[in-house]
Structure formats: structure tokens, C-alpha cells
Design a protein around this motif. Structure first.
Motif, PDB file in Angstrom:
ATOM      1  N   LEU A 113      31.998-143.755  -8.713  1.00 50.38           N
ATOM      2  CA  LEU A 113      32.216-143.690  -7.266  1.00 50.38           C
ATOM      3  C   LEU A 113      31.047-142.999  -6.569  1.00 50.38           C
ATOM      4  N   ASN A 114      30.498-141.960  -7.194  1.00 48.11           N
ATOM      5  CA  ASN A 114      29.326-141.289  -6.631  1.00 48.11           C
ATOM      6  C   ASN A 114      28.141-142.250  -6.521  1.00 48.11           C
ATOM      7  N   LYS A 115      27.939-143.080  -7.547  1.00 51.41           N
ATOM      8  CA  LYS A 115      26.843-144.055  -7.510  1.00 51.41           C
ATOM      9  C   LYS A 115      27.092-145.097  -6.422  1.00 51.41           C
ATOM     10  N   SER A 116      28.342-145.506  -6.254  1.00 49.78           N
ATOM     11  CA  SER A 116      28.680-146.482  -5.209  1.00 49.78           C
ATOM     12  C   SER A 116      28.433-145.895  -3.820  1.00 49.78           C
ATOM     13  N   LEU A 117      28.827-144.632  -3.616  1.00 46.29           N
ATOM     14  CA  LEU A 117      28.591-143.974  -2.327  1.00 46.29           C
ATOM     15  C   LEU A 117      27.102-143.823  -2.051  1.00 46.29           C
ATOM     16  N   LEU A 118      26.335-143.470  -3.077  1.00 44.13           N
ATOM     17  CA  LEU A 118      24.888-143.333  -2.917  1.00 44.13           C
ATOM     18  C   LEU A 118      24.267-144.670  -2.531  1.00 44.13           C
ATOM     19  N   GLN A 119      24.670-145.738  -3.209  1.00 44.14           N
ATOM     20  CA  GLN A 119      24.125-147.065  -2.896  1.00 44.14           C
ATOM     21  C   GLN A 119      24.521-147.493  -1.485  1.00 44.14           C
ATOM     22  N   LEU A 120      25.756-147.192  -1.080  1.00 41.08           N
ATOM     23  CA  LEU A 120      26.221-147.494   0.267  1.00 41.08           C
ATOM     24  C   LEU A 120      25.372-146.750   1.297  1.00 41.08           C
ATOM     25  N   TYR A 121      25.097-145.493   1.020  1.00 41.64           N
ATOM     26  CA  TYR A 121      24.265-144.687   1.928  1.00 41.64           C
ATOM     27  C   TYR A 121      22.853-145.246   2.015  1.00 41.64           C
ATOM     28  N   LEU A 122      22.238-145.542   0.878  1.00 43.59           N
ATOM     29  CA  LEU A 122      20.858-146.027   0.869  1.00 43.59           C
ATOM     30  C   LEU A 122      20.731-147.386   1.553  1.00 43.59           C
ATOM     31  N   ASP A 123      21.736-148.242   1.388  1.00 47.32           N
ATOM     32  CA  ASP A 123      21.689-149.579   1.988  1.00 47.32           C
ATOM     33  C   ASP A 123      21.877-149.549   3.498  1.00 47.32           C
ATOM     34  N   ASN A 124      22.602-148.578   4.004  1.00 53.64           N
ATOM     35  CA  ASN A 124      23.012-148.615   5.407  1.00 53.64           C
ATOM     36  C   ASN A 124      22.462-147.495   6.276  1.00 53.64           C
ATOM     37  N   ARG A 125      21.663-146.578   5.751  1.00 56.86           N
ATOM     38  CA  ARG A 125      21.272-145.424   6.552  1.00 56.86           C
ATOM     39  C   ARG A 125      20.393-145.796   7.744  1.00 56.86           C
ATOM     40  N   LYS A 126      19.509-146.770   7.595  1.00 58.61           N
ATOM     41  CA  LYS A 126      18.653-147.160   8.728  1.00 58.61           C
ATOM     42  C   LYS A 126      19.478-147.832   9.821  1.00 58.61           C
ATOM     43  N   GLU A 127      20.421-148.664   9.423  1.00 60.81           N
ATOM     44  CA  GLU A 127      21.280-149.321  10.406  1.00 60.81           C
ATOM     45  C   GLU A 127      22.167-148.311  11.128  1.00 60.81           C
ATOM     46  N   ILE A 128      22.686-147.333  10.383  1.00 55.21           N
ATOM     47  CA  ILE A 128      23.517-146.285  10.992  1.00 55.21           C
ATOM     48  C   ILE A 128      22.691-145.483  11.991  1.00 55.21           C
ATOM     49  N   ARG A 129      21.447-145.153  11.625  1.00 55.38           N
ATOM     50  CA  ARG A 129      20.584-144.399  12.547  1.00 55.38           C
ATOM     51  C   ARG A 129      20.297-145.195  13.815  1.00 55.38           C
ATOM     52  N   SER A 130      20.072-146.490  13.681  1.00 53.48           N
ATOM     53  CA  SER A 130      19.787-147.293  14.873  1.00 53.48           C
ATOM     54  C   SER A 130      21.015-147.385  15.777  1.00 53.48           C
ATOM     55  N   ILE A 131      22.202-147.499  15.189  1.00 49.67           N
ATOM     56  CA  ILE A 131      23.435-147.545  15.989  1.00 49.67           C
ATOM     57  C   ILE A 131      23.664-146.203  16.675  1.00 49.67           C
ATOM     58  N   LEU A 132      23.445-145.108  15.957  1.00 49.75           N
ATOM     59  CA  LEU A 132      23.603-143.787  16.567  1.00 49.75           C
ATOM     60  C   LEU A 132      22.595-143.576  17.687  1.00 49.75           C
ATOM     61  N   GLY A 133      21.394-144.121  17.527  1.00 49.38           N
ATOM     62  CA  GLY A 133      20.384-144.010  18.585  1.00 49.38           C
ATOM     63  C   GLY A 133      20.785-144.771  19.838  1.00 49.38           C
ATOM     64  N   GLU A 134      21.441-145.910  19.665  1.00 48.02           N
ATOM     65  CA  GLU A 134      21.908-146.688  20.812  1.00 48.02           C
ATOM     66  C   GLU A 134      23.072-146.004  21.517  1.00 48.02           C
ATOM     67  N   LEU A 135      23.884-145.269  20.761  1.00 41.61           N
ATOM     68  CA  LEU A 135      25.053-144.611  21.335  1.00 41.61           C
ATOM     69  C   LEU A 135      24.715-143.296  22.034  1.00 41.61           C
ATOM     70  N   ALA A 136      23.541-142.757  21.738  1.00 46.59           N
ATOM     71  CA  ALA A 136      23.152-141.470  22.334  1.00 46.59           C
ATOM     72  C   ALA A 136      22.991-141.624  23.839  1.00 46.59           C
ATOM     73  N   PRO A 137      23.428-140.618  24.592  1.00 48.67           N
ATOM     74  CA  PRO A 137      23.277-140.706  26.055  1.00 48.67           C
ATOM     75  C   PRO A 137      21.806-140.636  26.451  1.00 48.67           C
ATOM     76  N   ARG A 138      21.466-141.409  27.433  1.00 52.60           N
ATOM     77  CA  ARG A 138      20.094-141.423  27.945  1.00 52.60           C
ATOM     78  C   ARG A 138      19.999-140.420  29.092  1.00 52.60           C
ATOM     79  N   LEU A 139      19.357-139.310  28.825  1.00 52.80           N
ATOM     80  CA  LEU A 139      19.217-138.265  29.826  1.00 52.80           C
ATOM     81  C   LEU A 139      17.917-138.465  30.595  1.00 52.80           C
TER      82      LEU A 139
END
Length: 150
Positions: free
Chosen positions: A46-72
């Protein structure tokens, strides 16, 4: 089918989302991510599966979080003027200074302006408070917090 309560499943999903979003925000390395999930007591598979999930999706998660951030709004320029009233009809001998500032801001490619007016004593107090806040940012405790926020 699982004979598990809805609350337990909901908390599990929320925990997984929190783990992935916070890890992606901080862009932690593979080793740091493994260290973080090792304390959870999951199996190695399960730890290996979570690590692979993180590595595969971290850039996409960062881009989504960047879009959700308020524009000040961001700073563009500042115009200021010092006005002094030396006398009036009722008071012949008075000095009443005022600082007028026009703050130009950029927000979503639109430029706006805010006009602010204050007396010099209040402006000096504001400057002292901002300098004190900058001084506190140089402390080790604040540096650690800021480093973890990035």
C-alpha cells in the motif's frame, strides 16, 4: 459490502486528499513522502501504491491548486502628495498636515487605483508596525514556517 461506516470511509478519503495535496504543495521528495506514510502503519504494498499515486499526480495536483488560489491584486505604483493647511477663517495660526496617496494595483490584467489619506503620525506608526513585522520575519521560527509553506 465492506461493513464499514460512512464516516470512516469519508475520513479515509479526506485524509488521503489531505496527504496528497499537502505533499504536492510542498513538492516533497520520494524519500520524504515514504517517511511520512511509513508512520501510518500501512503495508509495504500500500505504501508503494501511495508513492506511485503521488509521483504520477503531483504536478497535476499543483496545477489545480494553483488555479484554485485566489488572485490578489499586486502593486504597480504609488503616487503621493503632502498637503498642509496653514490657516483657516477661524484659526489664523494652525498647521494641519495630510498625506494623500494614490495606490495603483494590477488585478487580472485590469489596473485599479485606491486613494488613501492620513496624517503623518498615523503614517509613521504604520511604517513602524511594518518594519517590526519585517524584523519578526527574520526570526528563525518565522523562517521555518515560511519555508514549510512553500
Amino acid at each position: 459490502k465492506l461493513n464499514i461506516g460512512v464516516d470512516i470511509i469519508q475520513h479515509g478519503v479526506e485524509g488521503l486528499v489531505y496527504l496528497l495535496t499537502e505533499s504536492s504543495k510542498l513538492m516533497i521528495s520520494e524519500v520524504d513522502f515514504q517517511d511520512s506514510i511509513d508512520v501510518l502503519g500501512f503495508s509495504d504494498e500500500l505504501n508503494k501504491s501511495l508513492l506511485q499515486l503521488y509521483l504520477d499526480n503531483r504536478k497535476e495536483i499543483r496545477s489545480i491548486l494553483g488555479e484554485l488560489a485566489p488572485r490578489l491584486p499586486s502593486y504597480h505604483s504609488l503616487e503621493w502628495r503632502l498637503d498642509v493647511q496653514l490657516a483657516s477663517r477661524s484659526l489664523r495660526q494652525q498647521i494641519k498636515p495630510a498625506v494623500t496617496m494614490k495606490l495603483h494595483l494590477n488585478q487580472n490584467e485590469d489596473q485599479t487605483a485606491q486613494v488613501l489619506q492620513t496624517d503623518p503620525a498615523t503614517l509613521l506608526h504604520l511604517i513602524q508596525q511594518l518594519e517590526q513585522a519585517l524584523g519578526e520575519m527574520k526570526m528563525n521560527h518565522c523562517r521555518r514556517i515560511v519555508r514549510n509553506m512553500k
